[in-house]
Structures are given as C-alpha cells and as structure tokens.
Enzyme design. Sequence first.
Site, PDB file in Angstrom:
ATOM      1  N   HIS A 132      34.481  38.961  34.932  1.00  0.00           N
ATOM      2  CA  HIS A 132      34.587  39.840  35.648  1.00  0.00           C
ATOM      3  C   HIS A 132      34.059  40.457  34.559  1.00  0.00           C
ATOM      4  CE1 HIS A 132      39.090  37.933  36.637  1.00  0.00           C
ATOM      5  NE2 HIS A 132      38.384  38.515  37.370  1.00  0.00           N
ATOM      6  N   ASP A 146      36.136  41.567  31.845  1.00  0.00           N
ATOM      7  CA  ASP A 146      36.058  41.153  30.009  1.00  0.00           C
ATOM      8  C   ASP A 146      34.457  41.034  28.957  1.00  0.00           C
ATOM      9  OD1 ASP A 146      37.675  39.252  32.343  1.00  0.00           O
ATOM     10  OD2 ASP A 146      36.359  38.203  33.068  1.00  0.00           O
TER      11      ASP A 146
HETATM   12  C1  XLS Z   1      44.106  35.814  39.954  1.00  0.00           C
HETATM   13  C2  XLS Z   1      43.008  35.544  40.691  1.00  0.00           C
HETATM   14  C3  XLS Z   1      41.776  35.250  39.481  1.00  0.00           C
HETATM   15  C4  XLS Z   1      39.919  35.110  40.217  1.00  0.00           C
HETATM   16  C5  XLS Z   1      38.905  36.418  39.603  1.00  0.00           C
HETATM   17  O1  XLS Z   1      44.854  34.721  40.724  1.00  0.00           O
HETATM   18  O2  XLS Z   1      42.650  33.517  40.547  1.00  0.00           O
HETATM   19  O3  XLS Z   1      41.603  35.035  38.498  1.00  0.00           O
HETATM   20  O4  XLS Z   1      40.108  34.061  40.744  1.00  0.00           O
HETATM   21  O5  XLS Z   1      39.058  37.666  40.133  1.00  0.00           O
END
Ligand code: XLS
Length: 397
Positions: free
Chosen positions: A63, A66
């Site tokens: 993200h 991140d």
């Molecule tokens: C949350 C999601 C997240 C997405 C990415 O439950 O799995 O991790 O994969 O934003």
Amino acid sequence: MTQIKEATSDQYTPTKADKFSFGLWTVGNQGRDPFGEVVRPELQSTYIVKKLSELGAWGVNLHDNDLVPFDATPQKRDQIVRDFKQALNDYGMVVPEATTDLFRHPVFKDGAFTSVDPSVRSFALQKTMRSIDLGVELGAPIYVFWGGREGVDAEASKNPVDAIKRMRDAINFLSEYVLDNGYQLRFALEPKPNEPRSDTYFPTIGHMLAFIATLDHPEMVGVNPEVAHEHMLGLNFVHGVAQALEAGKLFHIDLNDQKGPRYDQDLRFGSENIKSLFFLVKLLEEQGYTGPRHFDAHAYRTEDEQGVWDFATGCMRTYNIFKEKARRFNADPEIQALLQEINSGDSVHAALFSGGYSKAAANQIKAIDFQPDMLARRGYKYEKLDQLTIELLLGTR
Ligand code: XLS
Ligand code: MG
Ligand code: MG
C-alpha cells in the site's frame, strides 16, 4: 539466514520461478489486534525486501503508506522510494502489485470512493492517483482495489444504489487516468463481505465479476480474490476462483487461510483447509494461471521476528507441496482410472448437444427415452475417489 536455507533446502524450497510474493504489510504485521497492542518491532521495508529475497520470494507488494508515511514531505517520499528501489535492485525483487491505503486514516471512517462526503470521495481519488504513480514508478503491472471501508454500519446512512454508482464512477475515472498517462496497468478488485465495516459493498467474487461487466473499460479490470474473504461467508473458494479464471478475470490472488466464518484471520497458507487449498493450487497450476502467488497473511501474534520468517517460509513451502501433490494426483494410476470411469458415459448422448442448438438436435433430444430410473441407479464412486485423495494428501500414497 544460512540456517533457514539449510533447514528447508529440498524440492519444496521456494525459488523466484515460483512467483511468490508478500505484501510489506504481511511480514511487516506487528500483531496489533482490537484487544492488544503491537508485539513485534517494526521492520524496515528495505530489510523486508532483503529477507524475502533470501527466503526465495520473487515479489513484494505494498500500500502507498506501507512504504511512504501518510504525512511524508515530497523530499522524504522521494528518498524512501529511492532507497526501496535500490533494495529491489540489490536483491533481485519485483513489485507485482501496488494498492492504496484508503482505510487507516480517520478521514476514511465512512469509506473512500463511496463515502457520503464529496470531499472525502475526491480526496480518495487524489490519494489513489498519487499511489498509482508510485506503483507505476516501482514497476507494478497490477493495481489492487480492496474496498476497506466501502460499506455501512447504519444501513439508513446510504442508498446502496448510489454507493455502487459512486464506486463505478471512481473506477471509470481511474481507468481513464491510467490510459491518459499511458501506464501499462490493470486493476484487480478484491471482494470482502465485512470487516472493518459491518457490511462491505461487493462482498464476493461473483458480485465483483458482475460489477466489472458494467465498467467503461472492463478489459482493464479483473479480480483479486482472497481465500479468507470467501471462507468468511462459507463459500467454496475454488469454485469462485474457477469462475474468475474461466472469465479471463483472475488478475491476481491473495493466498492465506481461515477457520470458517468469522473475522478475517489471514492465517498461514494451507494451515487449516488442506483439501480445499490443495484443489486451489491444482486449479491454478493446471488452468494456466501465470500471475503472482501472493500471500496476504501474517504470522500468529505469538511470534517474534524468527516466527515471521518461519511463517513466510511455511506459506511458500506448503504451496509447493500442494503443487507436487497435484502432480502425484495426476500420475496416480488408480485415481486416474477411477476418474476416467467416472467421467465416461454414453457417447451418443455426450454428442447430443456438443454442436450447439439446432431444431434437429432439439427434436432428437426430445424424442429419446433416457430411462431416468435406470440412470438413477448409478453409484458414482465418489467415496472411493475422495478417500484416495485424502490418502494422497496424508502421505500414504
Ligand atoms: C484486507 C485485505 C487487504 C488487501 C489489500 O482484508 O485483504 O489486505 O488485500 O489492501
Ligand atoms: Mg487481501
Ligand atoms: Mg484480508
């Protein structure tokens, strides 16, 4: 490090050719939950790149926040991105997927693209465009949209039809942004039924596939299904993925595990639903899925840093073990003979509508006495087949 390699150096040891990837947020997960604070120190993103590479991973996803803190200055952002790119280069790692954090900052407490507040909706677009630029700069070919807080707690708050239209407007706008900038980027929409909202829009793979068909650029958009998200609803993940694959829409996949319908657990891949995930790997490997094998999971909260690397290694090894089990399944004479018998049948009947519809075919089918009571007497031998599958998975064949 050497120790880890020695301990796992066998035919299941991951290599870059396996196309395994992890999000920065997965191995970087510090174990915070609604009832407790962090239990592990923060790991630098460049260190994560190095460690994942040493363990045999091929890619690292992120993200925007991140990597780059929400409030970073442009100078700070550029420096972080430069260091990260250097690490990718140094350790031979790629960024197969990037995405936007549209859920952590309080501004998104009522959603992003579907918020009732037009300023929040526009801010979400701005943040996503900047994050798309970042993803492209890092070489990501796939951009994921997980609708973190796109949903409701109070149903009275929003017209769900408006919410769907708002989501469509946002994806259409961003598709044009990608085209306008000449980016080689495809979108992968990730469904989830709930958490953190009590209800999230577009809860399943099926909902997403139906939505994609209504977009301005459906060819640019596919899905990013996640094991845990469909299991939260008690759905058959393998069937959902098969439908996405068959439609040419499986652009990315989030692998993890889950103990049935409850909150999103993001457990180590293959740690719970062994049979179902064996069939998932078999499907991916046999249906020509060439995309990343991404693990969106994290280590148990009980673990220290070593436990995180044990977790990451475990995800990849289990995938490769399932892959080898699929090979054995296909090479097992008894299983294959049984499958052949099960799938054979009256060849005249099999050909009846293989040529599609014609009046003659319709009339021919209508005239046949199929003797349904006779057909109903058949035993399908699935008990035997399933037991053979179990024995194969348990290692006795
Ligand atoms: C949350 C999601 C997240 C997405 C990415 O439950 O799995 O991790 O994969 O934003
Ligand atoms: Mg996910
Ligand atoms: Mg998840």
